[in-house]
Every structure is written in C-alpha cells, then in structure tokens.
Write a protein that holds these residues in place. Structure first.
Motif, PDB file in Angstrom:
ATOM      1  N   VAL A   1       0.834  -1.210   0.000  1.00 48.77           N
ATOM      2  CA  VAL A   1       0.000   0.000   0.000  1.00 48.77           C
ATOM      3  C   VAL A   1       0.868   1.260   0.000  1.00 48.77           C
ATOM      4  N   THR A   2       1.901   1.287   0.834  1.00 51.16           N
ATOM      5  CA  THR A   2       2.739   2.488   0.914  1.00 51.16           C
ATOM      6  C   THR A   2       3.573   2.685  -0.349  1.00 51.16           C
ATOM      7  N   LEU A   3       4.082   1.613  -0.912  1.00 48.84           N
ATOM      8  CA  LEU A   3       4.879   1.736  -2.145  1.00 48.84           C
ATOM      9  C   LEU A   3       4.025   2.214  -3.317  1.00 48.84           C
ATOM     10  N   SER A   4       2.823   1.646  -3.469  1.00 53.39           N
ATOM     11  CA  SER A   4       1.937   2.067  -4.563  1.00 53.39           C
ATOM     12  C   SER A   4       1.488   3.512  -4.379  1.00 53.39           C
ATOM     13  N   GLY A   5       1.215   3.906  -3.136  1.00 54.27           N
ATOM     14  CA  GLY A   5       0.838   5.296  -2.865  1.00 54.27           C
ATOM     15  C   GLY A   5       1.974   6.252  -3.155  1.00 54.27           C
ATOM     16  N   THR A   6       3.190   5.837  -2.815  1.00 54.65           N
ATOM     17  CA  THR A   6       4.374   6.664  -3.084  1.00 54.65           C
ATOM     18  C   THR A   6       4.599   6.825  -4.586  1.00 54.65           C
ATOM     19  N   ALA A   7       4.382   5.749  -5.325  1.00 51.82           N
ATOM     20  CA  ALA A   7       4.557   5.797  -6.788  1.00 51.82           C
ATOM     21  C   ALA A   7       3.559   6.735  -7.446  1.00 51.82           C
ATOM     22  N   PHE A   8       2.372   6.874  -6.841  1.00 54.74           N
ATOM     23  CA  PHE A   8       1.315   7.688  -7.440  1.00 54.74           C
ATOM     24  C   PHE A   8       1.587   9.194  -7.299  1.00 54.74           C
ATOM     25  N   VAL A   9       2.411   9.584  -6.340  1.00 59.14           N
ATOM     26  CA  VAL A   9       2.625  11.009  -6.037  1.00 59.14           C
ATOM     27  C   VAL A   9       3.037  11.799  -7.270  1.00 59.14           C
ATOM     28  N   PHE A  10       3.949  11.268  -8.068  1.00 60.34           N
ATOM     29  CA  PHE A  10       4.458  11.985  -9.238  1.00 60.34           C
ATOM     30  C   PHE A  10       3.829  11.493 -10.543  1.00 60.34           C
ATOM     31  N   CYS A  11       2.562  11.041 -10.475  1.00 61.16           N
ATOM     32  CA  CYS A  11       1.914  10.515 -11.675  1.00 61.16           C
ATOM     33  C   CYS A  11       1.805  11.569 -12.779  1.00 61.16           C
ATOM     34  N   ASP A  12       1.501  12.821 -12.424  1.00 59.33           N
ATOM     35  CA  ASP A  12       1.320  13.867 -13.447  1.00 59.33           C
ATOM     36  C   ASP A  12       2.612  14.140 -14.202  1.00 59.33           C
TER      37      ASP A  12
ATOM     38  N   VAL B   1       1.174   9.680  10.337  1.00 58.78           N
ATOM     39  CA  VAL B   1      -0.125   9.599  11.017  1.00 58.78           C
ATOM     40  C   VAL B   1      -1.168  10.392  10.234  1.00 58.78           C
ATOM     41  N   PHE B   2      -0.781  11.574   9.775  1.00 52.22           N
ATOM     42  CA  PHE B   2      -1.687  12.450   9.032  1.00 52.22           C
ATOM     43  C   PHE B   2      -2.114  11.794   7.718  1.00 52.22           C
ATOM     44  N   ILE B   3      -1.164  11.217   6.998  1.00 49.09           N
ATOM     45  CA  ILE B   3      -1.463  10.557   5.725  1.00 49.09           C
ATOM     46  C   ILE B   3      -2.360   9.338   5.958  1.00 49.09           C
ATOM     47  N   THR B   4      -2.092   8.605   7.042  1.00 48.36           N
ATOM     48  CA  THR B   4      -2.905   7.436   7.362  1.00 48.36           C
ATOM     49  C   THR B   4      -4.335   7.831   7.696  1.00 48.36           C
TER      50      THR B   4
ATOM     51  N   LEU C   1      -4.406  16.436   0.572  1.00 46.63           N
ATOM     52  CA  LEU C   1      -3.607  16.255   1.779  1.00 46.63           C
ATOM     53  C   LEU C   1      -3.017  14.849   1.830  1.00 46.63           C
ATOM     54  N   HIS C   2      -3.755  13.872   1.361  1.00 46.38           N
ATOM     55  CA  HIS C   2      -3.295  12.484   1.397  1.00 46.38           C
ATOM     56  C   HIS C   2      -2.163  12.236   0.403  1.00 46.38           C
ATOM     57  N   VAL C   3      -2.265  12.828  -0.783  1.00 48.71           N
ATOM     58  CA  VAL C   3      -1.310  12.548  -1.862  1.00 48.71           C
ATOM     59  C   VAL C   3      -0.153  13.545  -1.907  1.00 48.71           C
ATOM     60  N   GLY C   4      -0.279  14.687  -1.224  1.00 49.75           N
ATOM     61  CA  GLY C   4       0.808  15.659  -1.223  1.00 49.75           C
ATOM     62  C   GLY C   4       0.621  16.814  -2.172  1.00 49.75           C
ATOM     63  N   TYR C   5      -0.582  16.940  -2.759  1.00 51.63           N
ATOM     64  CA  TYR C   5      -0.828  18.024  -3.704  1.00 51.63           C
ATOM     65  C   TYR C   5      -1.055  19.369  -3.014  1.00 51.63           C
ATOM     66  N   TRP C   6      -1.100  19.369  -1.711  1.00 51.06           N
ATOM     67  CA  TRP C   6      -1.386  20.581  -0.935  1.00 51.06           C
ATOM     68  C   TRP C   6      -0.290  21.630  -1.057  1.00 51.06           C
TER      69      TRP C   6
ATOM     70  N   ILE D   1       7.315  16.290  -3.048  1.00 51.20           N
ATOM     71  CA  ILE D   1       8.625  15.760  -2.640  1.00 51.20           C
ATOM     72  C   ILE D   1       8.578  15.308  -1.186  1.00 51.20           C
ATOM     73  N   PHE D   2       7.965  16.134  -0.340  1.00 56.39           N
ATOM     74  CA  PHE D   2       7.853  15.815   1.093  1.00 56.39           C
ATOM     75  C   PHE D   2       7.082  14.514   1.283  1.00 56.39           C
ATOM     76  N   THR D   3       5.931  14.383   0.614  1.00 55.87           N
ATOM     77  CA  THR D   3       5.099  13.184   0.743  1.00 55.87           C
ATOM     78  C   THR D   3       5.812  11.964   0.177  1.00 55.87           C
ATOM     79  N   PHE D   4       6.550  12.153  -0.909  1.00 59.31           N
ATOM     80  CA  PHE D   4       7.304  11.049  -1.513  1.00 59.31           C
ATOM     81  C   PHE D   4       8.350  10.519  -0.533  1.00 59.31           C
ATOM     82  N   ILE D   5       9.066  11.413   0.125  1.00 58.84           N
ATOM     83  CA  ILE D   5      10.092  10.999   1.097  1.00 58.84           C
ATOM     84  C   ILE D   5       9.449  10.257   2.267  1.00 58.84           C
ATOM     85  N   ILE D   6       8.342  10.796   2.775  1.00 56.63           N
ATOM     86  CA  ILE D   6       7.628  10.123   3.870  1.00 56.63           C
ATOM     87  C   ILE D   6       7.157   8.742   3.411  1.00 56.63           C
ATOM     88  N   GLY D   7       6.692   8.645   2.171  1.00 57.12           N
ATOM     89  CA  GLY D   7       6.244   7.362   1.629  1.00 57.12           C
ATOM     90  C   GLY D   7       7.367   6.349   1.555  1.00 57.12           C
TER      91      GLY D   7
END
Length: 424
Positions: A39-50, A236-239, A362-367, A374-380
C-alpha cells in the motif's frame, strides 16, 4: 546487604507497558507487513503521476503551428480521433491556451461485443475487463492527426487501485482498511517504544541520530528507530486522511464536521435542468471560450464527454494545470449544457466537493505544489522501509538467539562428555 538491595534496580528491565507494546508491535507488524509495504509503495509511486504522464507524452505534446492556421473545433477533433482509432471511446479531453500545445484525449478500449455495453457502465475494480484499458492520445489541433499515445494513464489507474484495494474489489478494500488501522496503531506503538526512559545526552543521541561506524544490524535498527520517529507525524496524518477515504462512516463524519453533506447526489438533481430534445446544447467551443474568459489564470481546460444525449450537465475544469487527479490554480464546475451557466447548487453540496478534494490533496501531497509532493514522496519511502527494517530487526534477533542457544547446548554437551570420561 546494600548490594543486594541496589542490584535489582540496576537490572530493572522494560516496563509492562513497553513489553506489551513491543509484543503487539512485533506481531501486528509481521501480520500486516507485506500489505502495508504494498500500500505504501503504490501510494508513493502515485505522487508523481502527473510528471511521469507528461514525460511519457514526449514530443507529441507540442506541434509546429502552421502560418495563418486555425484550430479545429473539439467536435471535429473527436471525429478525427474516432476515425483514426475506431476501437477506443473518448470520455474527456484537454485543450490548452498555448497555440503550440496538442489536443489530448482520454479514452478506453471499447467492449468487444454490444452485449457487454451494460456491463461497461459499471467498471470493474481490477484494472481490466469491460471498462477497457485507459490511454491518452495527442492530436494536432490544426490537422486532427494523432501524434502519439501513452498508456501511463492505465498504469497509474492500476497503481491507484492497488493502493486502495489491492485489485481485489470490496474484499481488497477491507484488507487495506484493516492494514491501515494496524499501521496507525504501529505508529503510536513505535513512539512508545522509541521514548527513552530517561532523557540525557546518551539517550538523545541514540533517539535522534544514526550512529556511524556500526555493523549492519545496529545501522538497520537506527534507521527503523530514528527515521520512524522523524516521519511519525506526517505518516499519522497521511494514514488518517486515507482512512477517511476508506471508511464511509469517517467520510460522512468529516463532511458533517466541516459543513459538507454526506451524500450530495440525492439533492443535486433538483437543481439540474431537465432534458429537452427540442433544445440545442452549446458547442464545446462555447464552453471553452467562456471558461478561459471567466478563469483568466487558466491555461488548460478539461471537459467531460457525456455518454448520453439526455445528460444536461457538463463537468468543466479550468486551471493553470490539470493532472490526473490534481487541479492547480483553478476550479471544477458543473455547467448547464443549454446556457453555459454554472449550476447553482446549495452551499453544503459545494462544500462536499471542496472537502473531498482537500482530503485527497492532503493524502497525496498536492497541498504544497512540488514541495508537498517531494515531502510526501520521502515520507512514503520511509513508511515503505519500516516493515522491511522491522522484519530485519526481528530476524536478526531471532537468529542471534538461536545461535546463543546452540552455543549453550554445545557447552552443556561438552561438559557431559568430560564428566563421562572422568567417570570412566
């Protein structure tokens, strides 16, 4: 006598709370580790989809502008697309203010038979099947020629469904939800285990720094311990934002708390125009021109393509940038297809959309734009490493314990043999 009284204090072990927490932390981690990692790896991969989708578009994203040329209308371009790619069905398009940008169409492969049409209206969750395979096609807006395509859309659609439901429908969604709750408990338990009994120079160094010059087992422990602490709050926030999307009861509670409405679809139809076969809908060009004027900062417009003639509301997004699931400096609006006016929904309905998009951002890091991504990717990446480093800690201790047990048995066996020889 004094030594007997003081020695137990020196040898005092972990508290009952830490022992129970440690046991739970270990076994919950072993049970959910692979799911959490997926779940965390797939979510991390999605961050830079655009960014990846744009990169996959390559040179097809731009065209040479002919002299005195005029862009074809969206209707003409869609007709050209259908002629050149007859096995696909378009469901939205992107057009740009820049004259050298190509026209982008999102489409899916058509069902192989007409009898599958009804099934296609209810897309399956597994990334394949009646809904077809998603792709982006780039067309020259002046000639209508297809310049290129990319199935990166399909790739990230699958990645998103791995993240949300492991490509296993409702059952997978339940598994991911339970694993997310366990991960939340793991994060809190990790903080309890990380917290030093006493704060001094030594414990501060151990808690906040990775010790250099150590063997891999200690290095792995420090990575798990230190990086786990630094990523705790954002993790915790992302979860929590993920759990809000996963569980309807949390979704509804969030909506009600911030002024939205749990199910807006029940009342939206009251405010939408009725279908009238005698009325003529505005052209796509009318919608595009009007939205570029009403949203001056917009450089891109996305329009959904209605599946039925009876549809009376078009979704139009005008923004500086529109990604797969992101909108930068713009807005999404539902518009009357006969007049071009925005539908005047009640405030709570509009708030529903705002809250839903905000929670996703907020979940994906687009905020926070690129910084947020970048921040969300590192946390992921850190969160993805925790099940691995945690497993290695357990495996190392297990092998170490087995090795010690084996050594003790060898010593006892050696002593028995010596005793036997003396008796003989």
């Amino acid at each position: 006598m004094e030594n007997k009284k003081t020695n137990p204090k020196k040898k005092q072990g972990k508290s009952l709370t830490k022992r129970i927490t440690g046991w739970l932390h270990l076994w919950l981690g072993l049970v959910s580790g692979i799911i959490v990692l997926t779940v965390t790896l797939s979510g991390t991969a999605f961050v830079f989809c655009d960014e990846i989708i744009d990169l996959c578009g390559g040179n097809a994203k731009y065209v040479q502008v002919p002299a005195n040329a005029k862009k074809m209308t969206p209707e003409e371009l869609l007709a050209q697309f259908q002629r050149q790619v007859p096995d696909r069905k378009a469901f939205y398009f992107d057009t740009y203010k820049e004259v050298n940008r190509s026209f982008r169409i999102a489409s899916a492969t058509k069902p192989p038979k007409d009898k599958d049409a009804k099934k296609a209206e209810k897309p399956k969750d597994k990334g394949r099947g009646p809904r077809g395979i998603f792709a982006y096609h780039y067309l020259d807006p002046y000639t209508g020629k297809v310049l290129g395509s990319t199935k990166s859309y399909e790739f990230f659609y699958v990645v998103a469904h791995i993240h949300a439901q492991l490509l296993a429908g409702k059952f997978g969604k339940t598994v991911v939800g339970v694993a997310s709750i366990i991960f939340f408990i793991q994060l809190i338990g990790g903080l309890i285990l990380w917290w030093p009994k006493k704060w001094n120079k030594t414990t501060r160094t151990t808690a906040f720094k990775i010790k250099s010059g150590t063997k891999w087992r200690r290095k792995n422990y420090d990575f798990h311990n230190v990086f786990g602490f630094y990523s705790l709050l954002p993790a915790v926030f992302i979860t929590i934002t993920g759990l809000i999307m996963a569980y309807k009861v949390l979704t509804d509670l969030t909506q009600q708390t911030f002024g939205g409405i749990p199910d807006p679809h029940k009342i939206t139809e009251k405010y939408e125009p009725k279908f009238d076969p005698d009325k003529k809908a505005l052209s796509f060009t009318d919608f595009i021109d009007r939205n570029f004027k009403e949203v001056p900062e917009a450089k891109q417009i996305r329009m959904s393509i209605p599946r039925k003639d009876s549809t009376t509301v078009y979704n139009v997004v005008a923004a500086k940038f529109i990604g797969l699931k992101s909108i930068v400096d713009g807005k999404s609006r539902e518009i009357n297809k006969y007049t071009g006016d925005e539908i005047n929904y009640p405030k709570e309905v509009l708030m529903h959309e705002v809250i839903e998009h905000m929670n996703f951002d907020l979940h994906v890091g687009y905020w926070g734009g690129m910084f947020g991504k970048i921040f969300t990717f590192i946390i992921g990446i850190i969160c993805s490493s925790l099940p691995i480093t945690g497993f290695l800690i357990w495996w190392g201790r297990r092998n170490k314990s087995s090795k010690k047990t084996k050594e003790i048995k060898n010593i006892h066996q050696h002593r028995k043999e010596e005793h036997h020889e003396q008796m003989v």
